[in-house]
Motif scaffolding. Structure first.
Motif, mmCIF file in Angstrom:
data_model
loop_
_atom_site.group_PDB
_atom_site.id
_atom_site.type_symbol
_atom_site.label_atom_id
_atom_site.label_comp_id
_atom_site.label_asym_id
_atom_site.label_seq_id
_atom_site.Cartn_x
_atom_site.Cartn_y
_atom_site.Cartn_z
ATOM 1 N N ASN A 181 1.026 -1.150 -0.139
ATOM 2 C CA ASN A 181 0.136 -0.084 0.072
ATOM 3 C C ASN A 181 0.831 1.206 0.028
ATOM 4 O O ASN A 181 0.519 2.361 -0.640
ATOM 5 C CB ASN A 181 -1.022 0.124 1.350
ATOM 6 C CG ASN A 181 -2.171 -0.719 1.106
ATOM 7 O OD1 ASN A 181 -2.322 -1.543 0.052
ATOM 8 N ND2 ASN A 181 -2.771 -1.228 1.919
ATOM 9 N N CYS B 34 -1.920 3.099 -2.034
ATOM 10 C CA CYS B 34 -3.097 2.568 -1.879
ATOM 11 C C CYS B 34 -3.569 3.036 -0.690
ATOM 12 O O CYS B 34 -3.067 2.398 0.460
ATOM 13 C CB CYS B 34 -3.177 1.079 -2.463
ATOM 14 S SG CYS B 34 -4.807 0.220 -2.183
ATOM 15 N N SER B 35 -4.684 3.389 -0.365
ATOM 16 C CA SER B 35 -5.417 3.572 0.975
ATOM 17 C C SER B 35 -5.857 2.341 1.570
ATOM 18 O O SER B 35 -6.343 1.305 0.750
ATOM 19 C CB SER B 35 -6.843 4.236 0.779
ATOM 20 O OG SER B 35 -7.708 3.765 0.230
ATOM 21 N N ASN C 179 -8.719 1.796 3.129
ATOM 22 C CA ASN C 179 -10.100 1.322 2.844
ATOM 23 C C ASN C 179 -10.324 0.728 1.263
ATOM 24 O O ASN C 179 -11.045 -0.066 1.152
ATOM 25 C CB ASN C 179 -10.647 2.805 2.703
ATOM 26 C CG ASN C 179 -12.372 2.780 2.527
ATOM 27 O OD1 ASN C 179 -13.015 1.729 3.234
ATOM 28 N ND2 ASN C 179 -12.765 3.412 1.700
#
Length: 425
Positions: free
Chosen positions: A382, A387-388, A390
């Motif tokens: 991530n 990338c989050s 969530n």
């Protein structure tokens, strides 16, 4: 030991580093039993770190870093891309196959995930793949790396449980190939739903496949030589680690000609960081586990589960669920070191082969690298891809379900994975 376990959980909740949580909570056992000499607390970590069998861990880590710095990774990535380019989700399929081949090189799913995120992530973004899909694809397929020999988890389990590492490697080869097929099917299914196209449409000439295979032949030969060497008694697991380092240096200098003073020092630096983290946890786990046999914890756990049911299949399912939940909050090496002395006697008491249980345990625990809140592969990928959490969580569901189904197949269909071990041994 109840106070020790409660303290350990509390330390994890407040965010204490895993190694210190293990060591400090383990020290509480000696404070409860003042009749035990305090010098044992000092001797245990030193004795654990001097275990000759564990010498294989730093040696294989060093060999993997030497192969990576010596040009192996790029050649394997090129070969994987040629093999999978015409499949749906071509670059994502490349990640699956590359993870399987990297298993014989790095043995670490976290290192593999970081490498592939940098190597393939940018190109996958350019092709229109969702960032969450890329992160899950790289993180979950990286778990295959820890299953294919010489996976560090198998070495730690074999040493802790006194189980043949050679047999674990042999069975792990088949489990790794099975996981590769499962992850490729998952990638294909999601790619079809999302409309992800192949990375190349033209037919690949056999000459190109052969040329790429010859380039990475020496890397692909590596895990085969490990299995052959151990099986025929040429090396012990520790000695084969030394051979792996020599082999990696030979390939990097004389075959690929990319290992020089600079790249060699980079391999040494990466190895020092990796080995320091792993061996510190292993050393302090000796303090934590000292009271486990004294307080008869394995017998208590067995009695508790047997009190719920005597059905072997249900007991195995409960063990898998336990490992999945515990793995969400503990680092993989620590989980193996702490739970192997507790769960292995239970598994053998219900008729499981220790090697089979080792594969179920290590494969399930490796899943913790891809699940919050402690998933190291998840956080690594991530952060590299931007990338989050969530977005990752939304994409994670099909990968998680598929992987758990694959673990259950490994658990309940041992014959499909144990035949090679039975044949060779």
């Amino acid at each position: 030991m109840l106070v020790v376990f409660i303290a350990f959980v509390v330390f994890l909740i407040v965010g204490m580093p895993i190694a210190f949580a293990i060591g400090i909570s383990g020290a509480l056992y000696f404070l409860q039993h003042l009749n035990l000499p305090a010098t044992i607390m000092v001797q245990l970590p030193l004795t654990q770190a001097q275990n000759f069998s564990l010498l294989a861990v730093p040696l294989f880590i060093f060999a993997g870093n030497l192969l990576n710095c010596g040009g192996t990774t790029d050649r394997l990535a090129k070969f994987a891309g040629i093999l999978t380019g015409r499949m749906r989700g071509g670059y994502a399929q490349t990640s699956v196959v590359l993870s399987t081949m990297m298993g014989g090189v790095s043995g670490s799913c976290i290192a593999d995930a970081a490498m592939e995120a940098r190597l393939l992530g940018t190109q996958m973004k350019k092709e229109g793949y969702a960032t969450g899909f890329i992160a899950c694809n790289i993180a979950f397929t990286g778990l295959i790396t820890a299953t294919v020999p010489p996976g560090n988890a198998m070495i730690i389990f074999g040493t802790t449980g006194n189980v043949s590492i050679g047999k674990l490697f042999t069975t792990g080869m088949l489990v790794g190939v099975f996981m590769m097929v499962v992850m490729m099917v998952t990638t294909w299914a999601i790619s079809c739903l999302r409309g992800y196209k192949p990375s190349r449409t033209e037919k690949i000439p056999p000459r190109e496949i052969w040329a790429s295979f010859k380039e990475c032949f020496w890397a692909l030969l590596f895990p085969v030589m490990l299995l052959v060497g151990i099986r025929f008694g040429l090396f012990t697991p520790s000695e084969v680690g030394s051979f792996a380092c020599v082999y990696a240096i030979f390939v990097g200098i004389f075959i690929y000609k990319e290992l020089n003073v600079k790249t060699f020092m980079k391999a040494l630096e990466d190895t020092a960081k990796d080995v320091g983290a792993v061996m510190f946890i292993i050393a302090l786990s000796a303090i934590f586990g000292y009271g486990v046999p004294i307080d008869r914890v394995p017998q208590a756990v067995s009695g508790f589960l047997m009190g719920i049911t005597t059905n072997q299949s249900l007991i195995l399912l409960m063990i898998i669920l336990m490992l999945s939940l515990v793995g969400m909050f503990m680092e993989g090496a620590a989980t193996i070191l702490i739970l192997t002395p507790i769960l292995l006697p239970l598994a053998t008491s219900i008729g499981m082969d220790p090697v089979h249980f080792g594969m179920v345990m290590t494969t399930t625990i490796n899943l913790s690298n891809c699940t919050p809140p402690v998933g190291l592969s998840m956080y690594t990928v991530n952060s590299i891809l931007g990338c989050s959490l969530n977005e990752y969580m939304k994409e994670m569901v099909p990968w998680l379900i598929t992987f758990l189904i694959a673990v259950l197949f490994v658990a309940y269909c041992p014959g499909a994975f144990m035949w090679l071990q039975n044949l060779l041994y």
